[in-house]
Design a protein around this motif. Structure first.
Motif, PDB file in Angstrom:
ATOM      1  N   GLU A  95       0.837  -1.192   0.000  1.00 49.01           N
ATOM      2  CA  GLU A  95       0.000   0.000   0.000  1.00 49.01           C
ATOM      3  C   GLU A  95       0.875   1.245   0.000  1.00 49.01           C
ATOM      4  OE1 GLU A  95      -4.059  -1.469   2.203  1.00 49.01           O
ATOM      5  OE2 GLU A  95      -2.643  -0.276   3.377  1.00 49.01           O
ATOM      6  N   ILE A  96       0.686   2.083  -0.999  1.00 51.93           N
ATOM      7  CA  ILE A  96       1.328   3.395  -1.025  1.00 51.93           C
ATOM      8  C   ILE A  96       0.451   4.343  -0.213  1.00 51.93           C
ATOM      9  CG2 ILE A  96       1.987   5.343  -2.469  1.00 51.93           C
ATOM     10  CD1 ILE A  96       2.432   3.349  -4.764  1.00 51.93           C
ATOM     11  N   GLN A  97       1.062   4.944   0.796  1.00 57.87           N
ATOM     12  CA  GLN A  97       0.345   5.911   1.620  1.00 57.87           C
ATOM     13  C   GLN A  97       0.737   7.313   1.160  1.00 57.87           C
ATOM     14  OE1 GLN A  97      -1.624   3.642   3.088  1.00 57.87           O
ATOM     15  NE2 GLN A  97      -1.167   4.021   5.230  1.00 57.87           N
ATOM     16  N   PRO A  98      -0.120   8.021   0.425  1.00 59.15           N
ATOM     17  CA  PRO A  98       0.229   9.376  -0.002  1.00 59.15           C
ATOM     18  C   PRO A  98       0.494  10.276   1.205  1.00 59.15           C
ATOM     19  CG  PRO A  98      -1.691   8.564  -1.200  1.00 59.15           C
ATOM     20  CD  PRO A  98      -1.436   7.594  -0.086  1.00 59.15           C
ATOM     21  N   TYR A  99       1.502  11.124   1.078  1.00 61.42           N
ATOM     22  CA  TYR A  99       1.817  12.048   2.166  1.00 61.42           C
ATOM     23  C   TYR A  99       0.713  13.090   2.295  1.00 61.42           C
ATOM     24  CZ  TYR A  99       3.871  15.937   4.677  1.00 61.42           C
ATOM     25  OH  TYR A  99       4.077  16.953   5.569  1.00 61.42           O
ATOM     26  N   HIS A 100       0.322  13.350   3.539  1.00 58.13           N
ATOM     27  CA  HIS A 100      -0.668  14.407   3.795  1.00 58.13           C
ATOM     28  C   HIS A 100      -0.327  15.121   5.096  1.00 58.13           C
ATOM     29  CE1 HIS A 100      -2.523  12.094   7.024  1.00 58.13           C
ATOM     30  NE2 HIS A 100      -2.560  11.044   6.228  1.00 58.13           N
ATOM     31  N   LYS A 101      -0.993  16.223   5.338  1.00 61.52           N
ATOM     32  CA  LYS A 101      -0.720  17.038   6.525  1.00 61.52           C
ATOM     33  C   LYS A 101      -1.911  17.071   7.482  1.00 61.52           C
ATOM     34  CE  LYS A 101       2.699  20.030   4.295  1.00 61.52           C
ATOM     35  NZ  LYS A 101       3.167  21.413   4.074  1.00 61.52           N
ATOM     36  N   GLY A 107       2.135  21.472  21.172  1.00 63.53           N
ATOM     37  CA  GLY A 107       3.214  22.443  21.327  1.00 63.53           C
ATOM     38  C   GLY A 107       4.491  22.030  20.632  1.00 63.53           C
ATOM     39  N   TRP A 108       4.381  21.112  19.669  1.00 65.63           N
ATOM     40  CA  TRP A 108       5.543  20.619  18.926  1.00 65.63           C
ATOM     41  C   TRP A 108       5.612  21.301  17.558  1.00 65.63           C
ATOM     42  CZ3 TRP A 108       4.640  14.593  19.491  1.00 65.63           C
ATOM     43  CH2 TRP A 108       4.736  14.251  20.847  1.00 65.63           C
ATOM     44  N   GLU A 109       6.828  21.502  17.089  1.00 69.83           N
ATOM     45  CA  GLU A 109       7.014  22.048  15.741  1.00 69.83           C
ATOM     46  C   GLU A 109       6.933  20.913  14.728  1.00 69.83           C
ATOM     47  OE1 GLU A 109      10.193  24.653  13.060  1.00 69.83           O
ATOM     48  OE2 GLU A 109      10.579  24.279  15.193  1.00 69.83           O
ATOM     49  N   TYR A 110       6.099  21.075  13.718  1.00 74.43           N
ATOM     50  CA  TYR A 110       5.933  20.033  12.705  1.00 74.43           C
ATOM     51  C   TYR A 110       7.147  20.025  11.781  1.00 74.43           C
ATOM     52  CZ  TYR A 110       3.778  17.183   9.073  1.00 74.43           C
ATOM     53  OH  TYR A 110       3.496  16.185   8.169  1.00 74.43           O
ATOM     54  N   PRO A 111       7.892  18.912  11.689  1.00 75.87           N
ATOM     55  CA  PRO A 111       9.169  18.896  10.954  1.00 75.87           C
ATOM     56  C   PRO A 111       9.042  19.050   9.445  1.00 75.87           C
ATOM     57  CG  PRO A 111       9.011  17.061  12.521  1.00 75.87           C
ATOM     58  CD  PRO A 111       7.646  17.650  12.392  1.00 75.87           C
ATOM     59  N   LEU A 112       7.899  18.678   8.876  1.00 72.74           N
ATOM     60  CA  LEU A 112       7.766  18.701   7.415  1.00 72.74           C
ATOM     61  C   LEU A 112       6.849  19.824   6.944  1.00 72.74           C
ATOM     62  CD1 LEU A 112       7.472  14.890   6.527  1.00 72.74           C
ATOM     63  CD2 LEU A 112       9.501  16.355   6.493  1.00 72.74           C
ATOM     64  N   LYS A 113       6.914  20.952   7.621  1.00 71.35           N
ATOM     65  CA  LYS A 113       5.988  22.041   7.284  1.00 71.35           C
ATOM     66  C   LYS A 113       6.190  22.565   5.862  1.00 71.35           C
ATOM     67  CE  LYS A 113       8.990  25.304   9.741  1.00 71.35           C
ATOM     68  NZ  LYS A 113       9.071  26.251  10.890  1.00 71.35           N
ATOM     69  N   ASN A 114       7.391  22.352   5.299  1.00 68.55           N
ATOM     70  CA  ASN A 114       7.638  22.828   3.935  1.00 68.55           C
ATOM     71  C   ASN A 114       7.428  21.745   2.877  1.00 68.55           C
ATOM     72  OD1 ASN A 114       8.384  25.448   4.789  1.00 68.55           O
ATOM     73  ND2 ASN A 114      10.450  24.733   5.284  1.00 68.55           N
ATOM     74  N   ALA A 115       7.098  20.535   3.317  1.00 70.13           N
ATOM     75  CA  ALA A 115       6.877  19.443   2.358  1.00 70.13           C
ATOM     76  C   ALA A 115       5.540  19.635   1.646  1.00 70.13           C
ATOM     77  CB  ALA A 115       6.902  18.103   3.077  1.00 70.13           C
ATOM     78  N   ARG A 116       5.487  19.135   0.426  1.00 71.25           N
ATOM     79  CA  ARG A 116       4.238  19.231  -0.336  1.00 71.25           C
ATOM     80  C   ARG A 116       3.611  17.843  -0.475  1.00 71.25           C
ATOM     81  NH1 ARG A 116       5.055  17.121  -5.311  1.00 71.25           N
ATOM     82  NH2 ARG A 116       7.208  16.939  -6.059  1.00 71.25           N
ATOM     83  N   GLU A 117       2.359  17.826  -0.853  1.00 75.26           N
ATOM     84  CA  GLU A 117       1.681  16.559  -1.069  1.00 75.26           C
ATOM     85  C   GLU A 117       2.007  16.027  -2.466  1.00 75.26           C
ATOM     86  OE1 GLU A 117      -2.459  17.036  -0.132  1.00 75.26           O
ATOM     87  OE2 GLU A 117      -2.051  17.335   2.004  1.00 75.26           O
ATOM     88  N   ASN A 118       1.757  14.734  -2.679  1.00 74.09           N
ATOM     89  CA  ASN A 118       2.074  14.111  -3.960  1.00 74.09           C
ATOM     90  C   ASN A 118       1.150  14.595  -5.064  1.00 74.09           C
ATOM     91  OD1 ASN A 118       1.918  11.728  -1.646  1.00 74.09           O
ATOM     92  ND2 ASN A 118       3.865  11.748  -2.736  1.00 74.09           N
ATOM     93  N   THR A 119       1.676  14.678  -6.269  1.00 75.52           N
ATOM     94  CA  THR A 119       0.818  14.876  -7.431  1.00 75.52           C
ATOM     95  C   THR A 119       0.285  13.507  -7.854  1.00 75.52           C
ATOM     96  OG1 THR A 119       2.583  14.560  -9.064  1.00 75.52           O
ATOM     97  CG2 THR A 119       2.276  16.793  -8.183  1.00 75.52           C
ATOM     98  N   GLU A 120      -0.770  13.500  -8.612  1.00 72.30           N
ATOM     99  CA  GLU A 120      -1.327  12.239  -9.097  1.00 72.30           C
ATOM    100  C   GLU A 120      -0.317  11.523  -9.995  1.00 72.30           C
ATOM    101  OE1 GLU A 120      -3.828   9.080  -9.492  1.00 72.30           O
ATOM    102  OE2 GLU A 120      -3.996  10.781  -8.119  1.00 72.30           O
TER     103      GLU A 120
END
Length: 237
Positions: free
Chosen positions: A188-194, A204-217
């Motif tokens: 199963e490919i799990q598409p990245y999401h936020k 109160g935690w800083e999200y490490p991947l705040k600059n990451a984008r979601e996958n294109t189709e």
């Protein structure tokens, strides 16, 4: 607890999320389950009765999935839970990162677990540490080898993060490693999401991947095409 889960194993499932995890994955969408001291105590028989009441919805393929956090931290209690579920002819699934393979875990997996869904975080040690904050990527591979030796069913899960886990060479490496396993029913490919970012902020935690984008189709389909060379079934969740 989640009723009528459709992305946590075959069919319609009751999903039980357990507290506690030794990893802190940068994309975790349930960071509130990481703390091993949180959560709520639940009586095993109460959970069993909830599952029995849902049996008519499970049909032939559904059942109960235990996720987390990392459920195998509570393997001893899960043996009692799954033993009761098997007495009621209810299908059992564990969603795990594969970090624990001690005697209670092997008893749980070998004797009472119909399916494991194993998260493969990264194919390199450096990448694994960057994603999880921990060392030794081989632990998940050891669990996969153990499962293969038992001949019991397994699914693999892989989170596709653009520019981090999506490189074609990593996908080929993943496929080449597992291509001869006979117990893997699907990957199963799990598409990245936020979707879990607000939970990080609430803690109160800083999200490490705040600059990451979601996958294109196109990226998802390209990854599926590569992995389909190695696995009999590849699914995009």
């Amino acid at each position: 607890m989640e009723s009528f889960g459709t992305h946590d194993g075959p069919g319609i499932r009751m999903v039980v999320f357990l507290q506690g995890c030794k990893l802190k994955c940068v994309y975790c969408h349930n960071p509130d389950t990481i703390d091993t001291h949180g959560g709520e105590d639940m009586d095993i028989e109460t959970l069993v009765q909830k599952a029995i009441r849902m049996k008519s919805y499970f049909g032939e393929t559904g059942g109960v999935t235990v996720s987390g956090g990392e459920p195998l931290l509570q393997a001893t209690n899960l043996i009692a839970f799954f033993k009761r579920l098997k007495e009621e002819n209810i299908h059992t699934t564990i969603d795990t990162n594969g970090r624990i393979l001690n005697h209670p875990v092997t008893e749980l997996l070998d004797d009472y677990t119909d399916l494991i869904m194993l998260d493969i975080k990264h194919m390199t040690e450096e990448g694994f540490k960057k994603i999880t904050g921990q060392k030794n990527k081989e632990t998940a591979f050891l669990m996969a080898k153990h499962r293969e030796a038992t001949g019991k069913k397994m699914w693999l899960r892989y989170v596709l993060i653009p520019e981090i886990t999506s490189h074609p060479e990593l996908l080929h490496q993943l496929g080449a490693y597992f291509k001869d396993f006979t117990t893997i029913e699907q990957l199963e490919i799990q598409p990245y999401h936020k979707l879990g970012v607000h939970k990080w902020e609430a803690l109160g935690w800083e999200y490490p991947l705040k600059n990451a984008r979601e996958n294109t189709e196109a990226e998802l389909q390209s990854a599926k095409a590569i992995l389909s060379n190695y696995f009999q079934k590849v699914k995009i969740n």
